[in-house]
Design a protein around this motif. Structure first.
Motif, PDB file in Angstrom:
ATOM      1  N   UNK A  48      -6.997   2.544   5.077  1.00 27.56           N
ATOM      2  CA  UNK A  48      -6.354   3.849   4.839  1.00 27.56           C
ATOM      3  C   UNK A  48      -7.374   4.861   4.324  1.00 27.56           C
ATOM      4  N   UNK A  49      -8.168   4.436   3.336  1.00 25.72           N
ATOM      5  CA  UNK A  49      -9.196   5.327   2.779  1.00 25.72           C
ATOM      6  C   UNK A  49     -10.143   5.777   3.893  1.00 25.72           C
ATOM      7  N   UNK A 107      -4.099  10.319  -1.950  1.00 24.63           N
ATOM      8  CA  UNK A 107      -4.600   9.212  -2.760  1.00 24.63           C
ATOM      9  C   UNK A 107      -3.981   7.957  -2.176  1.00 24.63           C
ATOM     10  N   UNK A 108      -4.819   6.978  -1.865  1.00 27.87           N
ATOM     11  CA  UNK A 108      -4.381   5.772  -1.189  1.00 27.87           C
ATOM     12  C   UNK A 108      -4.533   4.604  -2.150  1.00 27.87           C
ATOM     13  N   UNK A 109      -3.440   3.889  -2.378  1.00 28.62           N
ATOM     14  CA  UNK A 109      -3.489   2.833  -3.373  1.00 28.62           C
ATOM     15  C   UNK A 109      -2.705   1.607  -2.973  1.00 28.62           C
ATOM     16  N   UNK A 124       0.864  -1.182   0.000  1.00 27.79           N
ATOM     17  CA  UNK A 124       0.000   0.000   0.000  1.00 27.79           C
ATOM     18  C   UNK A 124       0.897   1.228   0.000  1.00 27.79           C
ATOM     19  N   UNK A 125       0.414   2.291  -0.658  1.00 28.57           N
ATOM     20  CA  UNK A 125       1.195   3.520  -0.764  1.00 28.57           C
ATOM     21  C   UNK A 125       0.273   4.724  -0.660  1.00 28.57           C
ATOM     22  N   UNK A 126       0.878   5.863  -0.387  1.00 25.28           N
ATOM     23  CA  UNK A 126       0.148   7.127  -0.242  1.00 25.28           C
ATOM     24  C   UNK A 126       0.776   8.164  -1.171  1.00 25.28           C
ATOM     25  N   UNK A 127      -0.072   8.826  -1.953  1.00 29.73           N
ATOM     26  CA  UNK A 127       0.352   9.974  -2.767  1.00 29.73           C
ATOM     27  C   UNK A 127      -0.306  11.212  -2.182  1.00 29.73           C
ATOM     28  N   UNK A 150      -8.690  11.764  -2.389  1.00 30.07           N
ATOM     29  CA  UNK A 150      -8.792  11.912  -3.848  1.00 30.07           C
ATOM     30  C   UNK A 150      -9.343  10.660  -4.526  1.00 30.07           C
ATOM     31  N   UNK A 151      -9.341   9.534  -3.834  1.00 23.33           N
ATOM     32  CA  UNK A 151      -9.885   8.303  -4.426  1.00 23.33           C
ATOM     33  C   UNK A 151     -11.359   8.494  -4.760  1.00 23.33           C
ATOM     34  N   UNK A 152     -11.770   7.948  -5.897  1.00 22.24           N
ATOM     35  CA  UNK A 152     -13.173   8.026  -6.307  1.00 22.24           C
ATOM     36  C   UNK A 152     -13.942   6.746  -5.985  1.00 22.24           C
TER      37      UNK A 152
END
Length: 120
Positions: free
Chosen positions: A74-75, A21-23, A11-14, A87-89
């Motif tokens: 995280x989200x 943005x969490x991905x 998992x990463x954070x921008x 920012x995640x949709x």
């Protein structure tokens, strides 16, 4: 070293200074290599989201489950989909995903809980 036989999940954070943005990403190599590779063609780069920060990583099937749960936690930790800071949709794990609670529990076990379960 790139000699890992097991798949690695990360998992990463921008951030762009205002939002996060969490991905997540996966593949073979170090967590740093995987996240750098993902960022190379990331759809959020053009929106000013800077170089990714690794959050957590894990390997194997248990790692997959834990990282799926971690992304959603995280989200949720940052306020969830629709929160001005996020920012995640889309959710990392759909509310109705039958494995949602399994992912959540796997993340709790691997990394500790950072947000309540928000599935159904």
């Amino acid at each position: 070293s790139g000699k890992n036989k097991e798949k690695c999940y990360v998992t990463y954070i921008l951030t762009n200074g205002k939002q996060v943005y969490l991905g997540r990403t996966s593949g073979y190599g170090t967590p740093q290599q995987l996240v750098a590779r993902r960022y190379d063609s990331h759809h959020m780069r053009s929106k000013g989201f800077a170089k990714p920060v690794i959050d957590k990583w894990a390997i194997g099937n248990e790692g997959y489950n834990a990282i799926r749960g971690r992304e959603q936690q995280l989200i949720d930790k940052y306020g969830g989909i629709g929160h001005p800071k996020v920012a995640n949709l889309r959710r990392g794990v759909a509310r109705a995903n039958p494995k949602g609670y399994l992912y959540h529990q796997a993340s709790d076990k691997a990394f500790g809980n950072i947000a309540p379960y928000t599935g159904i």
